[in-house]
Design an enzyme around this catalytic site. Structure first.
Site, PDB file in Angstrom:
ATOM      1  N   ARG A  61       0.867  -1.266  -0.166  1.00 54.95           N
ATOM      2  CA  ARG A  61      -0.110   0.112   0.148  1.00 54.95           C
ATOM      3  C   ARG A  61       0.932   1.246   0.066  1.00 54.95           C
ATOM      4  O   ARG A  61       0.390   2.394  -0.649  1.00 54.95           O
ATOM      5  CB  ARG A  61      -1.110   0.012   1.111  1.00 54.95           C
ATOM      6  CG  ARG A  61      -0.698   0.093   2.460  1.00 54.95           C
ATOM      7  CD  ARG A  61      -1.426  -0.690   3.411  1.00 54.95           C
ATOM      8  NE  ARG A  61      -1.104  -2.148   3.457  1.00 54.95           N
ATOM      9  CZ  ARG A  61      -2.109  -3.127   3.487  1.00 54.95           C
ATOM     10  NH1 ARG A  61      -3.324  -2.924   3.706  1.00 54.95           N
ATOM     11  NH2 ARG A  61      -1.591  -4.330   3.521  1.00 54.95           N
ATOM     12  N   THR A  62       1.936   1.293   0.668  1.00 50.38           N
ATOM     13  CA  THR A  62       2.762   2.542   0.711  1.00 50.38           C
ATOM     14  C   THR A  62       3.174   3.171  -0.612  1.00 50.38           C
ATOM     15  O   THR A  62       3.140   4.125  -0.969  1.00 50.38           O
ATOM     16  CB  THR A  62       3.874   2.640   1.767  1.00 50.38           C
ATOM     17  OG1 THR A  62       3.356   2.030   3.102  1.00 50.38           O
ATOM     18  CG2 THR A  62       4.648   3.792   1.907  1.00 50.38           C
ATOM     19  N   LYS A  89      25.370  -2.720   2.301  1.00 43.59           N
ATOM     20  CA  LYS A  89      24.219  -1.423   2.619  1.00 43.59           C
ATOM     21  C   LYS A  89      24.597   0.002   1.958  1.00 43.59           C
ATOM     22  O   LYS A  89      24.036   0.544   0.979  1.00 43.59           O
ATOM     23  CB  LYS A  89      23.773  -1.633   4.078  1.00 43.59           C
ATOM     24  CG  LYS A  89      22.936  -2.455   4.298  1.00 43.59           C
ATOM     25  CD  LYS A  89      22.560  -2.469   5.883  1.00 43.59           C
ATOM     26  CE  LYS A  89      22.258  -3.945   6.441  1.00 43.59           C
ATOM     27  NZ  LYS A  89      22.075  -3.692   7.849  1.00 43.59           N
ATOM     28  N   ARG A 111      12.018   3.554   1.099  1.00 40.92           N
ATOM     29  CA  ARG A 111      11.840   2.656   2.392  1.00 40.92           C
ATOM     30  C   ARG A 111      13.240   1.974   2.367  1.00 40.92           C
ATOM     31  O   ARG A 111      13.702   1.240   1.285  1.00 40.92           O
ATOM     32  CB  ARG A 111      10.637   1.641   1.976  1.00 40.92           C
ATOM     33  CG  ARG A 111      10.618   0.417   3.082  1.00 40.92           C
ATOM     34  CD  ARG A 111       9.248  -0.051   3.065  1.00 40.92           C
ATOM     35  NE  ARG A 111       8.233   0.877   3.573  1.00 40.92           N
ATOM     36  CZ  ARG A 111       6.869   0.331   3.841  1.00 40.92           C
ATOM     37  NH1 ARG A 111       6.636  -0.979   3.612  1.00 40.92           N
ATOM     38  NH2 ARG A 111       6.054   1.219   4.517  1.00 40.92           N
ATOM     39  N   HIS A 141       7.977   6.005  10.224  1.00 43.46           N
ATOM     40  CA  HIS A 141       7.188   6.097   9.140  1.00 43.46           C
ATOM     41  C   HIS A 141       6.084   7.074   9.250  1.00 43.46           C
ATOM     42  O   HIS A 141       4.985   7.094   9.428  1.00 43.46           O
ATOM     43  CB  HIS A 141       6.497   4.720   9.067  1.00 43.46           C
ATOM     44  CG  HIS A 141       5.695   4.364   7.871  1.00 43.46           C
ATOM     45  ND1 HIS A 141       5.699   4.997   6.777  1.00 43.46           N
ATOM     46  CD2 HIS A 141       4.986   3.099   7.408  1.00 43.46           C
ATOM     47  CE1 HIS A 141       4.902   4.544   5.878  1.00 43.46           C
ATOM     48  NE2 HIS A 141       4.631   3.284   6.053  1.00 43.46           N
TER      49      HIS A 141
HETATM   50  C1  NCD Z   1       3.614  -0.659   8.180  1.00 46.43           C
HETATM   51  C2  NCD Z   1       5.212  -0.718   7.734  1.00 46.43           C
HETATM   52  O1  NCD Z   1       5.443  -1.029   6.804  1.00 46.43           O
HETATM   53  O2  NCD Z   1       5.737  -0.240   8.753  1.00 46.43           O
HETATM   54  N1  NCD Z   1       2.633  -1.051   6.894  1.00 46.43           N
HETATM   55  C3  NCD Z   1       2.426   0.169   6.374  1.00 46.43           C
HETATM   56  O3  NCD Z   1       3.210   0.883   5.912  1.00 46.43           O
HETATM   57  N2  NCD Z   1       1.144   0.341   5.858  1.00 46.43           N
HETATM   58  C4  NCD Z   1       3.397  -1.389   9.235  1.00 46.43           C
HETATM   59  C5  NCD Z   1       3.535  -3.073   9.168  1.00 46.43           C
HETATM   60  O4  NCD Z   1       4.137  -3.571   8.233  1.00 46.43           O
HETATM   61  O5  NCD Z   1       2.810  -3.694   9.943  1.00 46.43           O
END
Ligand code: NCD
Length: 324
Positions: A61-62, A89, A111, A141
């Site tokens: 989703r992100t 890394k 990310r 986040h």
């Molecule tokens: C979260 C994440 O990736 O930190 N998810 C998200 O971004 N919707 C939470 C999770 O992974 O549980």
């Protein structure tokens, strides 16, 4: 974030946001959300600008949310999934950053599996564009917390004095960290709930309370935010069995009944249905899970707009242009 008087070119942490800056994002998102109800959803604001989604960790989703947000503002979007890279890394991030810089990225949504990955990218001097942290290890986040605050504000009005419980695997949760700081900044009272093994050391110094018991906390909540049990970050046992965890910290219909009538149930997704949240609760009218996803697009549009766009919101004018 861009405040009326000053420009900060990255969004790395909710700790960096003042109440005014956070509210500016939420208000801007509110304006932009009006677009979603229109047949033509696009604004020309970021035409000719390039937004790179740089994901070193899995995401559904992100990434899609940022992509949708950038496209609704007419930016060019490049999706770069760095997973599986065999380079170490630091080098990998540097090489990738230099490539993005050469391509002229105006914003990099990153990310990264390492806590601090987004800071490194923003401050190492490799790129000139704005860096937006889309989750760095177990650290922060910020756009998730902003979309959660936006969702709460829509459901409950002002957050001042509201009580929010954040429940479960706080130890591994960047969502919890970002939310604790943002909610405190916005005047809400946060209680972290989880077994001692899943509450971080030093939590006493965070701007919140904590509890090992869920049941006494629920009747006082305006919102309860369930966290995913992050099995992929667990290399040892943090609780005896899943059944035991679910019995003590899971939200099932019976337990949800202890919440005040107006209270909402949140989850950032992805959910472990049957573990931290039952299917019945996840699909109930109190659940804001799909609303959170929809609101995420408006909030990320606001963040991109404020970091990359003009200093003065001129939505009316731009809508006219988009509608031509
Ligand atoms: C979260 C994440 O990736 O930190 N998810 C998200 O971004 N919707 C939470 C999770 O992974 O549980």
């Amino acid at each position: 974030m861009t405040a009326p008087a000053k420009r900060v070119s990255h969004l790395l942490s909710t700790q960096d946001l003042s109440a005014e800056e956070a509210i500016l994002v939420l208000d801007t998102a509110e304006e932009l959300a009006r677009l979603s109800d229109r047949p033509i959803k696009k604004l020309p604001t970021l035409r000719g600008r390039t937004v790179v989604n740089l994901f070193f960790e899995d995401s559904t989703r992100t990434r899609i949310s940022f992509e949708t947000a950038a496209k609704r503002l007419s930016a060019d979007v490049i999706n770069f999934s760095a997973k599986g890279s065999s380079v170490s890394k630091g080098e990998s991030l540097k090489d990738t950053a230099l490539t993005l810089e050469a391509m002229g990225a105006d914003a990099v949504v990153v990310r990264h599996w390492a806590s601090g990955g987004a800071y490194r990218l923003a401050h190492a001097g490799w790129i000139r564009g704005a860096v937006i942290n889309a989750g760095d290890g177990t650290h922060e986040h910020p756009t998730q917390a902003l979309l959660d605050a936006y969702t709460l504000r829509r459901r409950l009005g002002s957050l001042t004095g509201r009580r929010v419980a954040i429940v479960g695997d706080v130890l591994h949760s960047r969502v919890a960290r970002s939310n604790v700081h943002l909610l405190a900044t916005l005047g809400a009272q946060v209680t972290l709930v989880g077994p001692p093994t899943l509450l971080p050391l030093g939590v006493e110094s965070w701007p919140c309370e904590s509890s090992y018991e869920l049941d006494p906390v629920l009747p006082k909540c305006d919102a309860v935010m369930m966290l995913r049990v992050q099995r992929e970050r667990m290399n040892e046992a943090f609780f005896p069995t899943e059944r035991e965890y679910s019995r003590r910290y899971g939200l099932q219909a019976g337990r949800m009944a202890a919440l005040p009538e107006h209270a909402v149930v949140m989850h950032p997704g992805p959910m472990n249905r049957g573990l931290e949240i039952s299917a019945e609760v996840a699909d109930s009218v109190r659940s804001t899970v799909t609303e959170q996803v929809a609101n995420g697009v408006s909030v990320r549009m606001a963040v991109l707009y404020l970091l990359l766009g003009g200093s003065e919101p001129a939505f009316g004018k731009e809508e006219e242009a988009a509608g031509r």
